[in-house]
Write a protein that holds these residues in place. Sequence first.
Motif, PDB file in Angstrom:
ATOM      1  N   VAL A  88       0.848  -1.188   0.000  1.00 56.48           N
ATOM      2  CA  VAL A  88       0.000   0.000   0.000  1.00 56.48           C
ATOM      3  C   VAL A  88       0.883   1.236   0.000  1.00 56.48           C
ATOM      4  CG1 VAL A  88      -0.154   0.060   2.521  1.00 56.48           C
ATOM      5  CG2 VAL A  88      -1.989   1.063   1.149  1.00 56.48           C
ATOM      6  N   GLN A  89       0.370   2.310  -0.559  1.00 56.11           N
ATOM      7  CA  GLN A  89       1.110   3.569  -0.543  1.00 56.11           C
ATOM      8  C   GLN A  89       0.985   4.253   0.807  1.00 56.11           C
ATOM      9  OE1 GLN A  89      -0.301   5.867  -3.920  1.00 56.11           O
ATOM     10  NE2 GLN A  89       1.329   5.042  -5.219  1.00 56.11           N
ATOM     11  N   ALA A  90       1.954   5.077   1.116  1.00 53.29           N
ATOM     12  CA  ALA A  90       1.909   5.852   2.343  1.00 53.29           C
ATOM     13  C   ALA A  90       0.604   6.642   2.401  1.00 53.29           C
ATOM     14  CB  ALA A  90       3.104   6.783   2.439  1.00 53.29           C
ATOM     15  N   GLY A 138      -2.228   5.225   3.018  1.00 50.58           N
ATOM     16  CA  GLY A 138      -3.303   4.283   2.749  1.00 50.58           C
ATOM     17  C   GLY A 138      -3.687   3.464   3.965  1.00 50.58           C
ATOM     18  N   PRO A 153       5.828   4.444   5.759  1.00 53.13           N
ATOM     19  CA  PRO A 153       6.851   3.461   5.353  1.00 53.13           C
ATOM     20  C   PRO A 153       7.456   2.719   6.543  1.00 53.13           C
ATOM     21  CG  PRO A 153       7.096   5.464   4.090  1.00 53.13           C
ATOM     22  CD  PRO A 153       6.044   5.753   5.116  1.00 53.13           C
ATOM     23  N   THR A 161       6.232  -0.768   7.640  1.00 46.27           N
ATOM     24  CA  THR A 161       6.576  -1.953   6.866  1.00 46.27           C
ATOM     25  C   THR A 161       7.198  -3.015   7.766  1.00 46.27           C
ATOM     26  OG1 THR A 161       6.894  -0.714   4.809  1.00 46.27           O
ATOM     27  CG2 THR A 161       8.019  -2.832   5.000  1.00 46.27           C
ATOM     28  N   VAL A 164       4.695  -0.690   2.989  1.00 43.66           N
ATOM     29  CA  VAL A 164       4.168   0.645   2.735  1.00 43.66           C
ATOM     30  C   VAL A 164       5.208   1.407   1.910  1.00 43.66           C
ATOM     31  CG1 VAL A 164       3.228   2.749   3.731  1.00 43.66           C
ATOM     32  CG2 VAL A 164       2.962   0.571   4.934  1.00 43.66           C
ATOM     33  N   SER A 165       4.817   1.795   0.720  1.00 42.46           N
ATOM     34  CA  SER A 165       5.740   2.514  -0.166  1.00 42.46           C
ATOM     35  C   SER A 165       5.593   4.016   0.022  1.00 42.46           C
ATOM     36  CB  SER A 165       5.478   2.133  -1.619  1.00 42.46           C
ATOM     37  OG  SER A 165       4.165   2.521  -1.988  1.00 42.46           O
ATOM     38  N   SER A 166       6.704   4.716  -0.150  1.00 44.39           N
ATOM     39  CA  SER A 166       6.681   6.177   0.032  1.00 44.39           C
ATOM     40  C   SER A 166       6.337   6.890  -1.266  1.00 44.39           C
ATOM     41  CB  SER A 166       8.036   6.648   0.546  1.00 44.39           C
ATOM     42  OG  SER A 166       9.051   6.245  -0.335  1.00 44.39           O
TER      43      SER A 166
END
Length: 123
Positions: A11-13, A15, A87, A90, A121-123
Amino acid sequence: VQLQASGGGLVQAGGSLRLSCAASGRMFSSYVMAWFRQAPGKEREFVAAIAWSGGATSYANSVKGRFTIAKDNAKNTVYLQMNSLKPEDTAVYYCAGRRGGGLMQSPSEYDYWGQGTQVTVSS
């Protein structure tokens, strides 16, 4: 008691994700259920806990206000709703169960463990 965790993902940051932990076997009123997480190279750390009877909760300071632990006694399931993900959230997330009372925060206090579910979690 056997625990089965699910719901992880990428998921994106900012989210949200909801983790589930289904317990098989009888859950006694004294049980406490919890979520822990472990990032690469780090120790397993407490995230949140909930009393099976009554529903008292406890959270790590790092997730307070963003994560919510909840339970469905009829389904023998515990949930972790994670909002405003960062992030640094994660990790592999584990659900755990404790026979005795007390919303303990040390992994060594827990008797049952589920397999982990990866949250990225991606930034």
